[in-house]
Design a protein around this motif. Structure first.
Motif, mmCIF file in Angstrom:
data_model
loop_
_atom_site.group_PDB
_atom_site.id
_atom_site.type_symbol
_atom_site.label_atom_id
_atom_site.label_comp_id
_atom_site.label_asym_id
_atom_site.label_seq_id
_atom_site.Cartn_x
_atom_site.Cartn_y
_atom_site.Cartn_z
ATOM 1 N N ARG A 1 0.804 -1.228 0.000
ATOM 2 C CA ARG A 1 0.000 0.000 0.000
ATOM 3 C C ARG A 1 0.835 1.274 0.000
ATOM 4 O O ARG A 1 0.354 2.330 -0.408
ATOM 5 C CB ARG A 1 -0.949 -0.005 1.192
ATOM 6 N N SER A 2 2.081 1.203 0.460
ATOM 7 C CA SER A 2 2.925 2.404 0.524
ATOM 8 C C SER A 2 3.718 2.636 -0.757
ATOM 9 O O SER A 2 4.474 3.611 -0.852
ATOM 10 C CB SER A 2 3.894 2.287 1.708
ATOM 11 N N ILE A 3 3.554 1.783 -1.768
ATOM 12 C CA ILE A 3 4.289 1.942 -3.036
ATOM 13 C C ILE A 3 3.791 3.189 -3.765
ATOM 14 O O ILE A 3 2.586 3.424 -3.899
ATOM 15 C CB ILE A 3 4.105 0.687 -3.916
ATOM 16 N N VAL A 4 4.752 3.990 -4.261
ATOM 17 C CA VAL A 4 4.425 5.225 -4.978
ATOM 18 C C VAL A 4 5.322 5.344 -6.215
ATOM 19 O O VAL A 4 6.376 4.700 -6.294
ATOM 20 C CB VAL A 4 4.629 6.474 -4.084
ATOM 21 N N PRO A 5 4.917 6.171 -7.187
ATOM 22 C CA PRO A 5 5.779 6.414 -8.344
ATOM 23 C C PRO A 5 7.159 6.900 -7.903
ATOM 24 O O PRO A 5 7.280 7.683 -6.960
ATOM 25 C CB PRO A 5 5.018 7.499 -9.116
ATOM 26 N N ALA B 1 17.158 -4.601 7.487
ATOM 27 C CA ALA B 1 18.066 -3.490 7.170
ATOM 28 C C ALA B 1 17.406 -2.357 6.401
ATOM 29 O O ALA B 1 17.854 -1.206 6.482
ATOM 30 C CB ALA B 1 19.262 -4.020 6.359
ATOM 31 N N VAL B 2 16.358 -2.655 5.659
ATOM 32 C CA VAL B 2 15.762 -1.688 4.732
ATOM 33 C C VAL B 2 14.241 -1.789 4.805
ATOM 34 O O VAL B 2 13.693 -2.865 5.045
ATOM 35 C CB VAL B 2 16.226 -1.974 3.286
ATOM 36 N N ARG B 3 13.569 -0.680 4.575
ATOM 37 C CA ARG B 3 12.110 -0.709 4.482
ATOM 38 C C ARG B 3 11.716 -1.197 3.087
ATOM 39 O O ARG B 3 11.908 -0.493 2.089
ATOM 40 C CB ARG B 3 11.528 0.678 4.727
ATOM 41 N N VAL B 4 11.177 -2.377 3.027
ATOM 42 C CA VAL B 4 10.697 -2.948 1.769
ATOM 43 C C VAL B 4 9.192 -2.691 1.677
ATOM 44 O O VAL B 4 8.441 -3.004 2.592
ATOM 45 C CB VAL B 4 10.993 -4.467 1.691
ATOM 46 N N LYS B 5 8.756 -2.118 0.565
ATOM 47 C CA LYS B 5 7.357 -1.712 0.426
ATOM 48 C C LYS B 5 6.455 -2.802 -0.158
ATOM 49 O O LYS B 5 5.263 -2.862 0.148
ATOM 50 C CB LYS B 5 7.273 -0.465 -0.468
ATOM 51 N N GLY B 6 7.030 -3.624 -1.023
ATOM 52 C CA GLY B 6 6.241 -4.660 -1.663
ATOM 53 C C GLY B 6 7.130 -5.749 -2.204
ATOM 54 O O GLY B 6 8.316 -5.509 -2.491
ATOM 55 N N MET B 7 6.593 -6.947 -2.335
ATOM 56 C CA MET B 7 7.357 -8.070 -2.875
ATOM 57 C C MET B 7 6.444 -8.951 -3.711
ATOM 58 O O MET B 7 5.223 -8.944 -3.547
ATOM 59 C CB MET B 7 7.984 -8.890 -1.742
ATOM 60 N N ALA B 8 7.055 -9.717 -4.604
ATOM 61 C CA ALA B 8 6.304 -10.658 -5.437
ATOM 62 C C ALA B 8 7.157 -11.886 -5.692
ATOM 63 O O ALA B 8 8.347 -11.765 -5.994
ATOM 64 C CB ALA B 8 5.892 -10.007 -6.757
ATOM 65 N N CYS C 1 0.962 -6.883 -5.881
ATOM 66 C CA CYS C 1 1.384 -6.082 -4.726
ATOM 67 C C CYS C 1 1.329 -4.582 -5.001
ATOM 68 O O CYS C 1 1.777 -3.786 -4.171
ATOM 69 C CB CYS C 1 2.795 -6.490 -4.280
ATOM 70 N N LEU C 2 0.765 -4.177 -6.151
ATOM 71 C CA LEU C 2 0.763 -2.761 -6.512
ATOM 72 C C LEU C 2 -0.567 -2.081 -6.202
ATOM 73 O O LEU C 2 -1.629 -2.661 -6.436
ATOM 74 C CB LEU C 2 1.054 -2.597 -8.009
ATOM 75 N N LEU D 1 11.508 -7.268 -5.211
ATOM 76 C CA LEU D 1 11.312 -6.375 -4.067
ATOM 77 C C LEU D 1 11.155 -4.957 -4.594
ATOM 78 O O LEU D 1 11.858 -4.551 -5.542
ATOM 79 C CB LEU D 1 12.492 -6.409 -3.101
ATOM 80 N N ILE D 2 10.256 -4.190 -3.990
ATOM 81 C CA ILE D 2 10.051 -2.797 -4.359
ATOM 82 C C ILE D 2 10.415 -1.932 -3.158
ATOM 83 O O ILE D 2 9.890 -2.119 -2.055
ATOM 84 C CB ILE D 2 8.601 -2.545 -4.797
#
Length: 339
Positions: free
Chosen positions: A167-171, A232-239, A253-254, A299-300
């Motif tokens: 849900r936090s994925i953005v352009p 280690a990192v904030r990952v926003k989405g995965m598939a 996941c988009l 990973l996004i």
């Protein structure tokens, strides 16, 4: 008459359980309260979770099993079975906790079944996941001689605040792709058709490996490298790139107002996929809808986190490629485009 006269050998089933127990023991981890042999397996969610949410997944190996029967390749399909479920559970940010398997056949061959379960145990070990139960079903008349079917079931856990849902994925976000180990466990109905069509003209090697080894390479397990990255990192989405390939799995996941634009030249396409496309006359669009084409997990992340995520994944032994970006979606555009 006895049950054995009807085609079911209870002694063979008991012998298999004896062979399985030491394999399962190697997969034990925190939380296991009871394992192989009981009516139900017991597992306690580790106390380090404050608000645990359970995530479940189930899958099989598909028609890749037909090649396993034909070529006598029973040692690695168990890894495929585990990978198909644990990689799915991982997508939500969950740590796989335990796994159960279902092995069904017409007549039980203890040696073959033990080889299959040995692969399941290896997959569980590599994923930090306990093999705590399952079912072996001998069903005369249900399966041809020498054939069997597999199903797997995994349960994982994630902190409620750590669920990854896209849900936090953005352009502007970056799409990172992790290399696959081969075809994994999807698209084998087409693979088998192409192999059959090629007849005796099969290559001796592909990607530097014997042909059959390359075609049957087990699905890659992404659990430990990705879990390390989440720390280690904030990952926003995965598939997990399974049936439907990149173009059908990334959209899962988009957010509806975004799309992923991929650069098809950003990663090397293994020779295996080029051979399949050439020998089968498969269209490029069909390749991306059927096969992973060399990318098994995505990973996004935010653009500023892409380098750090890449470094962590590479340190864990992954081949990582910056394969695309997230852009605004216009109207009813498809949510993944490969340029």
């Amino acid at each position: 008459m006895s049950y054995r006269d009807a085609g079911v050998d209870i002694d063979a089933g008991d012998a298999l359980v004896d062979r399985i127990k030491p394999l399962a023991k190697r997969t034990l981890r925190e939380g296991v309260l009871g394992g192989i042999g009981g009516f139900g397996a017991l597992f306690e969610v580790p106390k380090r979770y404050k608000e645990p949410v359970l995530v479940s997944g189930t899958d099989g190996v598909g028609t890749k099993l037909k090649l396993a029967f034909e070529w006598g390749r029973h040692d690695t399909v168990g890894i495929d079975l585990v990978a198909m479920s644990v990689n799915d559970v991982l997508v939500q940010g969950a740590e796989p906790l335990f796994f159960l398997d279902y092995f069904a056949c017409g007549k039980l061959d203890v040696d073959t079944a033990a080889r299959v379960v040995g692969g399941i145990a290896r997959g569980c070990e590599e994923s930090g996941c306990a093999l705590i139960g399952g079912e072996t079903a001998e069903m005369p008349g249900m399966y041809p001689p020498g054939e069997y079917d597999l199903a797997g079931f995994c349960v994982g856990a994630v902190e409620k605040s750590g669920i990854i849902d896209g849900r936090s994925i953005v352009p502007g976000d970056v799409v990172l792709g992790l290399a696959s180990s081969g075809v994994h466990s999807n698209g084998y109905s087409l693979v088998r058709k192409i192999v059959e069509r090629s007849g005796d003209a099969l290559p001796e090697t592909l990607d530097g490996q014997p042909f059959r080894d390359r075609v049957m390479a087990p699905t890659r397990l992404y659990v430990k490298p990705v879990l390390a990255t989440l720390q280690a990192v904030r990952v926003k989405g995965m598939a997990h790139i399974t049936g439907g390939g990149l173009v059908e799995n990334i959209p899962r996941c988009l957010p509806a107002a975004t799309k992923a634009v991929l650069d098809g030249t950003a990663w090397p396409r293994p020779e295996l996929f080029s051979w399949l496309q050439r020998e089968g006359g498969v269209l490029e669009s069909e390749m991306h809808r059927t096969f992973n084409c060399g990318i098994g997990f995505v990973l996004i992340v935010a653009a500023e986190d892409a380098q750090r995520a890449t470094e962590v994944l590479q340190a864990q032994g992954e081949s990582v490629y910056r394969i695309g970006r997230i852009e605004p979606r216009q109207g009813d555009e498809h949510q993944t485009q490969v340029a």
